[in-house]
Write an enzyme that holds these catalytic residues in place. Structure first.
Site, PDB file in Angstrom:
ATOM      1  N   THR A   1       0.812  -1.011   0.383  1.00 36.80           N
ATOM      2  CA  THR A   1       0.137   0.219  -0.083  1.00 36.80           C
ATOM      3  C   THR A   1       1.117   1.225  -0.376  1.00 36.80           C
ATOM      4  O   THR A   1       0.718   2.005   0.460  1.00 36.80           O
ATOM      5  CB  THR A   1      -0.798  -0.233   1.336  1.00 36.80           C
ATOM      6  OG1 THR A   1      -1.268  -1.253   1.225  1.00 36.80           O
ATOM      7  CG2 THR A   1      -1.908   0.309   1.098  1.00 36.80           C
ATOM      8  N   HIS A   2       2.076   1.366  -1.144  1.00 37.77           N
ATOM      9  CA  HIS A   2       2.545   1.987  -1.379  1.00 37.77           C
ATOM     10  C   HIS A   2       2.611   3.066  -2.527  1.00 37.77           C
ATOM     11  O   HIS A   2       3.376   3.393  -3.427  1.00 37.77           O
ATOM     12  CB  HIS A   2       3.953   2.388  -1.239  1.00 37.77           C
ATOM     13  CG  HIS A   2       4.466   1.053   0.067  1.00 37.77           C
ATOM     14  ND1 HIS A   2       5.695  -0.084   0.067  1.00 37.77           N
ATOM     15  CD2 HIS A   2       4.156   1.251   1.181  1.00 37.77           C
ATOM     16  CE1 HIS A   2       5.774  -0.275   1.457  1.00 37.77           C
ATOM     17  NE2 HIS A   2       4.698  -0.061   1.910  1.00 37.77           N
TER      18      HIS A   2
END
Lengths: 245, 104, 589
Positions: free
Chosen positions: C517-518
């Site tokens: 989740t970057h």
């Protein structure tokens, strides 16, 4: 153990837990001895702890349940490690998932328009997962009838394995809306969820999958063990949410 | 053998402070420890305990607290406290000495 | 009918890490702050209590702590010539929803980005010449230096209870820390966690090869900790349920146990949950925000919340979406390369990892924390690492973590093992305890076509256009992964496993399997309105009373996880609002 049938296995393995399944499903009170092994739906087996365990289904019809039971028994065949997929509750798990929120399309964007897309764009079917399963089962059976003159669950184990391998490898094309390989992947993925999830969902009965690999379950407080169990097996009876509830 | 050290016990209580208070203050994740010594485990009316804790039939005193704090899961299997325990006996003694005084 | 509410000083959209930090800092400074959180209220007890929180199916597979894509999602395609289709289920990344946001269910890796990241363009130009940077790679320097941000990194590390080992304190190298670290004022607030067996093997192997292993900094508390605000953290119990779960031990640095309760204790702060902001309202000049419009999703009632300052803290993706829906800044057009908002979307290429199988070693993969690990930075933060050898910009860290052994998701088997049937069972039973992974996490440089805009076809439940993401992994990424993966494979071979799988090649980006989740970029910061949407204080150049926090501000993505600078920049912005903007509203310099 290999040649023992399911009921013998269930009678001989004494453990704790799993009685919650019977309580949760209920309904059918027939006993194991009166129910032919392999009959698809509504069957009751002896629970490892001695009580009756229902294999009653809420979403799947009898022919659909027969399909799912056969498929999960091919994915997870009975052997020295665990009972087969059906006896581990994996078919019951799939049924409940399809009957529940996930099967109905919860947490899924369901608005159109719909296009096929490429695999890297993910699920693009207008069907809910439950509808997708239903169509997938029908399409697989139609394929089996056309090529082998029988529904999937009536085929020999060897034939079933071959059909599943062909679906997995993308070697067959189904008529209708459901792509064979995509259905296979969803079916396999959901079966694996059932085999390895906490037994509260109906699969992984008696924590068979956790025992098979050595996963200790849910308490999971390892502040000391991280040091003392380096390169050393941590042998404990696994605990599930079901056990602790 | 040295006597238990309440001041050291107070410092050790930091391990508990994320979830418990000794004086009933705050709205914390674990039950208040005010009056814990002599109390039956799982008996505070305004706290929802695990089934394991309610069933435990333990009354908290220096002995039972020592057993619990050594290895909470070994003493009351299936309880909900996310704490591994304190290996060092003298640290447990210090902490229990502090709890005895501070939770009165 | 829309209800217009009383004006406040600050309205915060989204109450995760960045919103929580702003809420605390600004309400403590006496400003009247309202936070609008689209999800519900939640706390450690009962929401993350044992045993229910250990439910892998519910939290890790069905994503119960995350954004619900049925309400709002984005569409995705690899290139502008392809049809963009909705991400109908979450997969590749997991934006949070509910109090604490993704700060509740993150793993906790908390890096400080390096000087190379701050000087992303000038470093490469000076060392390798301008022609080393491809013409379609719009990298740019950050508008502030690492030294300027250092005190704010320190503040965030102390708030979140980061465990680690300093490598460089005020210029003096520290044994056991990251040899390539930028100077820091003092050590981490907590010592590193106990390493796993796999991490010890990796540490020794890399040291022997002349690399510089060190414990990865992580917001999993190695022991009980009281932060400077008086928030108590418990000690990590190595349960292996970090990412996608809330922490039952209060041992993961999370906003719901630190900054948010401090804000809630302030009388000038108010939280409204189930409040979904649909738009930032601008005045007729379009240069000033007058507040936000939102819907209470539990009643359907619509509200307008006027405010002197609007702070978008709604996760990197949703911030960009709100800017485009509200007409803040000029939307980016990849064809003409005009405009800014939506530009420089970046992500985190992986796929260079190796799984090692040993007949005679036991790793107990379930004894795990989200973020602990041993890393080497020799191919990333090391500014002496010769990028010409891999003919690409950026780099990658090589790590051994051990984040979980949860059995639905983690079932390593050697290459060539069937996915089902008797042979699969046998292999799964044999190797579950006997495998370890070496991971490769790469930086991601921007490309002119990797960008967001509004989708012309698909709508969310409010009838608004979905965000459209055009993205793929490109040549530079494939070179970085290809190069560093071979180094990881050499390390793996030195450990003499019975067999190993990988490293793989980096293919096309796939939005289905979870990667990280970057998500970064889209509302990037820079030195002038010509190259950025935000100035150095994360303030919109176009609408200066709008601040946009989070990784949406990053002009590229580092090989380092984003939360460290996300937290540091939130404190940095809070400081600028308190000390500058509050006294003299307008564009800060």
């Amino acid at each position: 153990m290999k040649n023992k049938n399911r009921r013998d296995f269930l009678k001989t393995v004494g453990t704790v837990g799993a009685t919650g399944i019977a309580a949760a499903v209920g309904g059918d009170t027939s006993v194991a001895g009166q129910s032919p092994a392999g009959s698809p739906a509504g069957r009751v087996l002896l629970d490892p702890a001695g009580g009756p365990v229902s294999h009653a289904y809420t979403f799947l019809t009898a022919p659909e349940a027969a399909f799912i039971e056969a498929a999960v028994d091919r994915f997870i065949p009975a052997d020295d490690l665990t009972p087969g997929g059906t006896d581990c509750g994996v078919a019951v798990f799939i049924d409940r998932q399809l009957a529940g929120a996930w099967g109905s399309g919860d947490r899924t964007y369901m608005q159109g328009p719909w296009q096929k897309g490429v695999p890297t764009q993910g699920y693009q079917s207008p069907l809910t997962p439950a509808e997708f399963f239903r169509a997938g089962i029908a399409a697989t059976n139609a394929y089996c009838r056309k090529t082998l003159q029988k529904d999937f669950d009536r085929l020999t184990v060897e034939q079933q394995n071959k059909v599943l391998q062909d679906m997995e490898q993308g070697r067959v094309t189904f008529e209708g809306t459901v792509p064979a390989q995509e259905f296979f992947n969803l079916l396999l993925g959901t079966a694996m969820q059932g085999f390895f999830a906490d037994p509260i969902y109906g699969g992984n009965r008696d924590k068979a999958a956790w025992k098979m690999i050595g996963f200790p379950g849910v308490i999971a407080i390892y502040s000391e063990h991280i040091k003392t169990y380096r390169n050393k097996k941590y042998d404990v009876e696994p605990k599930s949410i079901l056990d602790l509830s | 053998m040295r006597g238990a050290d309440v001041e050291k016990g107070k410092a050790l209580f930091e391990q508990c402070a994320a979830c418990h208070s000794v004086d009933g203050s705050g709205d914390l994740d674990g039950p208040s420890l005010k009056g814990v010594v002599g109390r039956k485990a799982g008996s505070l009316e305004d706290y929802r305990y695990s089934a394991a804790m309610k069933r435990s039939d333990v009354t908290w005193d220096a002995t039972t607290l020592d057993k619990y704090l050594t290895d909470p899961q070994a003493f009351i299997p299936g309880n909900r406290m996310a704490f591994a325990g304190i290996v060092d006996k003298s640290e447990r003694d210090d902490l229990i000495a502090y709890l005895t005084v501070a939770t009165k | 009918m829309t209800t217009r509410l009383r004006e406040v000083d600050v309205v915060i959209v989204g109450l995760g890490w960045t919103g929580g930090i702003l809420a605390k800092e600004l309400s403590e400074a006496g400003m009247r702050v309202v936070a609008l959180e689209r999800g519900g209220m939640r706390g450690t007890n009962p929401d993350f209590a044992i045993p229910q929180i250990r439910d892998e199916l519910k939290y890790a597979v069905r994503n119960h702590l995350m954004q619900n894509p049925a309400r709002d999602t984005l569409t995705f395609r690899h290139s502008p010539t392809e049809p963009s289709l909705p991400m109908r289920q979450l997969g590749s990344f997991l934006p949070g929803e509910g109090l604490g946001g993704a700060g509740v269910h993150w793993n906790g890796v908390t890096w400080r980005w390096t000087g190379i990241d701050h000087a992303a363009r000038s470093y490469y130009e000076q060392r390798y010449g301008k022609s080393f940077i491809p013409s379609d790679m719009p990298i740019q320097d950050w508008p502030m230096t690492y030294a300027e941000l250092e005190p704010y990194y320190d503040k965030f590390e102390r708030t979140a209870g980061v465990s680690g080992k300093a490598g460089n304190i005020r210029g003096t190298k520290q044994t056991g820390g990251n040899f390539f670290e930028q100077p820091r004022d003092r050590d981490y607030p907590l010592p590193a966690l106990e390493p796993s067996y796999s991490q010890i093997l990796f540490n020794d192997a890399t040291a022997q090869m002349g690399y510089h292993p060190f414990p990865r900094p992580c917001a999993n508390a190695s022991r009980a900790y009281t932060n400077p605000d008086g928030s108590h953290l418990g000690a990590c119990v190595y349960c292996g349920h970090c990412e996608r779960f809330g922490c039952e031990a209060n041992a993961k640095g999370s906003p719901h146990i630190t900054v948010i309760p401090k804000a809630m204790a302030q009388p000038s702060f108010e939280l409204r949950t189930h409040s979904w902001v649909t738009k930032v309202m601008l005045d007729s000049t379009k240069k000033k925000a007058i507040g936000v419009a939102y819907t209470d999703v539990s009643t359907g009632e619509e509200y307008e919340q006027p405010a002197a300052i609007v702070a978008l803290c709604a996760y990197a993706i949703n911030n960009v979406h709100l800017m485009l829906l509200s007409g803040i800044g000029t939307p980016y057009d990849a064809t003409t390369q005009k405009g800014i908002v939506g530009k420089n979307y970046c992500y985190q290429p992986g796929g260079g990892g190796v799984t090692l199988f040993f007949e005679d070693r036991i790793f107990n993969p379930f004894m795990a924390t989200g973020a602990f690990g041993i890393a080497i930075d020799d191919f990333h933060a090391n500014d002496q690492f010769d990028r010409a050898a891999m003919s690409a910009l950026g780099g990658a860290t090589i790590n051994v973590g051990q984040s979980n052994g949860r059995p639905i998701g983690y079932r390593p088997v050697p290459a060539g093992t069937p996915r089902w049937g008797a042979a699969w069972k046998k292999a799964t039973a044999k190797w579950y305890l006997r495998a370890m992974n070496i991971g490769v996490t790469a930086s991601n440089m921007p490309n002119r076509y990797n960008a967001y805009d509004l989708d012309p076809t698909y709508k969310n439940v409010f009838g608004q256009p979905l965000l459209r993401l055009t993205y793929n992994f490109l040549e530079n990424d494939k070179k970085v992964i290809g190069y560093v993966a071979q180094k990881a494979a050499e390390i793996a071979r030195s450990l003499k496993p019975a067999s190993m799988t990988g490293p793989g090649m980096l293919g096309d980006y796939n939005i289905v399997p979870y990667q990280s989740t970057h998500n970064t970029g889209g509302a990037i910061m820079g030195s002038s309105p010509g190259n950025s949407a935000l100035n150095k204080y994360l303030q919109s150049w176009d609408v200066p009373n709008v601040f946009v926090l989070g990784a949406s501000a990053f002009p590229h993505n580092s090989a380092y996880n984003p939360t460290g600078p996300v937290g540091a920049l939130a404190y940095w912005t809070a400081d600028a609002i308190k000390t500058k903007f509050r006294n003299r509203p307008g564009l800060m310099t």
